[in-house]
Write an enzyme that holds these catalytic residues in place. Structure first.
Site, PDB file in Angstrom:
ATOM      1  CG  HIS A 137      -6.124  -5.787   0.997  1.00 13.38           C
ATOM      2  ND1 HIS A 137      -6.466  -6.427   2.429  1.00 13.38           N
ATOM      3  CD2 HIS A 137      -4.638  -5.029   1.387  1.00 13.38           C
ATOM      4  CE1 HIS A 137      -5.538  -5.647   3.229  1.00 13.38           C
ATOM      5  NE2 HIS A 137      -4.418  -5.604   3.104  1.00 13.38           N
ATOM      6  CD  GLU A 138      -2.676  -3.480  -1.434  1.00 16.26           C
ATOM      7  OE1 GLU A 138      -1.960  -2.828   0.307  1.00 16.26           O
ATOM      8  OE2 GLU A 138      -2.585  -4.954  -0.851  1.00 16.26           O
ATOM      9  CG  HIS A 184      -2.839  -0.834   3.641  1.00 10.64           C
ATOM     10  ND1 HIS A 184      -3.002  -0.712   5.565  1.00 10.64           N
ATOM     11  CD2 HIS A 184      -3.281  -2.610   3.167  1.00 10.64           C
ATOM     12  CE1 HIS A 184      -3.196  -2.583   5.970  1.00 10.64           C
ATOM     13  NE2 HIS A 184      -2.819  -3.036   4.886  1.00 10.64           N
ATOM     14  CD  GLU A 241       0.393  -0.907   2.957  1.00  9.67           C
ATOM     15  OE1 GLU A 241       0.200  -2.170   2.513  1.00  9.67           O
ATOM     16  OE2 GLU A 241       0.132  -1.039   4.530  1.00  9.67           O
ATOM     17  CE1 TYR A 274      -2.633  -8.642   5.894  1.00  5.57           C
ATOM     18  CE2 TYR A 274      -1.754  -9.935   7.188  1.00  5.57           C
ATOM     19  CZ  TYR A 274      -1.642  -9.323   5.910  1.00  5.57           C
ATOM     20  OH  TYR A 274      -1.105  -8.522   5.212  1.00  5.57           O
ATOM     21  CG  ASP A 276       9.399 -10.489   7.521  1.00  4.97           C
ATOM     22  OD1 ASP A 276       8.589 -10.180   7.720  1.00  4.97           O
ATOM     23  OD2 ASP A 276      10.673 -10.461   6.990  1.00  4.97           O
ATOM     24  CD  GLU A 300      -2.184  -5.828   6.952  1.00  2.00           C
ATOM     25  OE1 GLU A 300      -3.190  -5.640   6.241  1.00  2.00           O
ATOM     26  OE2 GLU A 300      -0.918  -5.077   6.468  1.00  2.00           O
TER      27      GLU A 300
END
Ligand SMILES: [Zn+2]
Length: 616
Positions: free
Chosen positions: A310-311, A314, A286, A396, A388, A333
């Site tokens: 979705h992006e 954001h 995003e 999400y 990560d 998210e």
């Protein structure tokens, strides 16, 4: 960011376990453990880049100047990763001393610059390493048109420090300007006000007037062209892909309008999408004003545009109101997934939104089974860990279920008014989970905080979530049952084109095929009706090839190999190589991988090297 990893599900959705364990209900320190910076002393406000991209050595070289607030600081501390620092100048042009701190395997190295309490400007001359984590240098062979090289950056979560020395934490926001020099045939784009055409001399200048978190500073360089969709949306892509991309994403303008209707004015003026080469290992990112997207969302029927929604979402949750630390990632998210589904409901109706909710729930079930338990709460503690490592579908889709629960409990109208006010009153600010909870109690729940422990700090499944359902998916399941019965009763297959359902329905249909109950003959029968083996839709290809590998339906092998050589998106590669591995077809996996590996980005290579134990 669009979810990175997808592990395909078997037929039966598992009954959810109720594994609970309280981790913490106390306010966790809001200081970001992933940065070396001392923000109380010195905080960057503006960044000014002057850099050059070198496609021969795979390096970025140049300078970064900073304007910072100085609270009696004797040092300005920046984050770096594998950078070479040549010199540092003060505002008067005089050199100042600096040193690099001890290497940390996750955070990289602190760049400690000696300043006086009066200094508010420094300039660092530096170059990146050829293996900088944020940078993806693609050969022409790895692009769509295969003519020119391509460079792109991925800053989230803590990778920006590998191409810019910076206070690399979402706790700060910076405005920036940049001058970038590149080979003449290529266009440069950033998460800033962008050019619409190539410059004659390969020099581009940029301005980003709105303050953003450093992980959102982005750069892309390649042979791309622009096609506007309306006066504030448009698509950049390689020439060979531009027309298809602009057709696929033609509703972007409507999408922005639908989003604005829900939660207030779009705050970044322009919303463009850059379609990246097929070896881009992710779904989307995003970056403000310029979303990065995979070309595999171009499926020819506009059915995967929720990736763009979705992006776009954001632009409010994440880019406008930003998680203070990566421990609060769900605040970015969870809201974005909720908002994405509301946009899609506006544009495509409730049936579509229900389908993507079910898919998200299936992904969440997989995550809940496979990730370490401590990362199954919304708020997590990642001190000493790499962000990560905690990455999964939990922030999400558990985040989504939490917000959906609030919507159901307080009513959509009240909840929408709450969200509207939440975005506008926290615009261009960062937020911790704790601050959000306080705001929620004051503005929606009337002081009730009974949900906090259960939903935010407890691992595993909360007891009062609502499992999403989809009418269209129920129909797809009934269709599969009917087809299998017909096949077994030797009813002659009637060839039909598969265009009458959307991509999501077909993916669900295929995902319901059960390798423990269905046979190769069942697959052949379905193939004779729908011709899945020759599909050109990446979502359908991935789902079908995975089942075919698991059931050793060899008819797909040639097409599956073509697919796996050309597409580098990790969400597709992982289940396919895994299916081969699980069915003892490692020879076939390695044969495909030998041809495919040069086309993959290094994060995909790392994943597959380990998975199939491949030694280059
Ligand atoms: Zn996202």
């Amino acid at each position: 960011m669009q979810k990175l990893v997808y592990i395909a599900l078997g037929t039966v959705l598992m009954t959810v376990s109720c594994n609970k364990q309280i981790t913490s209900t106390k306010e966790v320190d809001a200081k970001d453990s992933q940065t070396f910076a001392d923000l109380d002393k010195a905080k960057i406000k503006h960044l000014s880049l002057d850099i050059e991209t070198d496609f021969k050595t795979h390096q970025i070289k140049g300078s970064a100047a900073y304007t910072f607030t100085n609270n009696k600081a004797k040092e300005l501390i920046l984050d770096t990763e594998k950078l070479t620092i040549d010199s540092v100048l003060l505002a008067n042009g005089q050199k100042t001393t600096f040193h690099l701190g001890e290497k940390d395997s996750i955070k990289g190295q602190a760049l400690v610059i000696d300043v006086s309490p009066k200094d508010t400007i420094v300039k660092v001359f530096y170059k990146t390493s050829p293996d900088a984590n944020a940078l993806q240098w693609l050969d022409p062979q790895q692009t769509h048109d295969k003519k020119q090289p391509f460079l792109l950056t991925q800053g989230q979560a803590i990778l920006t420090r590998s191409w810019i020395p910076i206070q690399d934490t979402p706790s700060i926001r910076v405005t920036y300007d940049a001058k970038v020099k590149t080979p003449k045939d290529l266009m440069v784009l950033m998460s800033a006000i962008n050019p619409k055409e190539k410059s004659a001399d390969g020099i581009y200048t940029f301005k980003m007037p709105q303050a953003i978190a450093p992980y959102l500073i982005a750069l892309a360089v390649g042979d791309v062209q622009y096609q506007p969709i309306d006066n504030r949306t448009g698509v950049y892509a390689e020439p060979g892909l531009l027309k298809a991309a602009a057709w696929e994403f033609a509703d972007m303008g409507k999408m922005v309008t639908a989003a604005e209707k829900l939660y207030g004015k779009y705050p970044w003026e322009q919303f463009d999408v850059l379609v990246l080469p097929p070896s881009f290992p992710f779904g989307g990112m995003e970056n403000p004003r310029l979303t990065f997207a995979t070309p595999t969302a171009i499926v020819g029927d506009r059915s995967m545009t929720n990736l763009i929604a979705h992006e776009l979402a954001h632009s409010w949750s994440g880019n406008l109101v930003t998680n203070s630390t990566w421990d609060d990632f769900w605040v970015n998210e969870g809201f974005t997934v909720y908002f994405e589904r509301r946009i899609m409901e506006e544009l495509e109706g409730k049936d579509y939104a229900d389908m993507i909710s079910v898919i998200g729930f299936q992904d969440l079930e997989t995550s809940m089974r496979n990730i370490p338990e401590k990362y199954t709460s919304l708020k997590v503690d990642m001190k000493g860990a790499n962000p990560d490592d905690a990455f999964s579908d939990v922030p999400y889709d558990k985040g989504y279920l939490f917000l959906k629960m609030l919507e159901d409990k307080y009513g959509r109208e009240k909840f929408d008014a709450f969200l509207n006010k939440y975005f506008s009153s926290h615009a261009f600010q960062t937020i911790t989970t704790e601050k959000f909870v306080d705001y929620l109690k004051e503005n929606l729940t009337n002081g009730d905080d009974s949900f906090v422990k259960e939903w935010i700090y407890t691992t595993g499944w909360p007891k009062d979530f609502k499992k999403p359902t989809s009418k269209l998916f129920d129909l797809a399941e009934a269709q599969l049952k009917q087809d299998i019965t017909n096949g077994r009763n030797k009813v002659a297959p009637k060839k039909v084109a598969i265009s009458t359902k959307s991509t999501n329905e077909w993916v669900h249909f295929i995902r319901q095929i059960d390798p423990s109950k269905n046979t190769k003959e069942d697959l052949a029968y379905l193939d004779s009706i729908y011709d899945f083996t020759n599909s050109k839709n990446p979502e359908i290809e991935c789902a079908w090839f995975e089942k075919a590998f698991l059931m050793q339906y060899d008819k797909v092998n040639a097409n599956a190999k073509d697919f796996m050589v050309n597409v580098g998106r990790r969400k597709f590669l992982e289940p396919l190589y895994l299916a081969l591995k699980e069915t003892n077809q490692l020879d076939l996996a390695k044969d495909i991988y030998k041809s495919a590996r040069p086309n993959y980005h290094f994060v995909a290579r790392q994943t597959i090297d380990t998975m199939i134990n491949y030694k280059p």
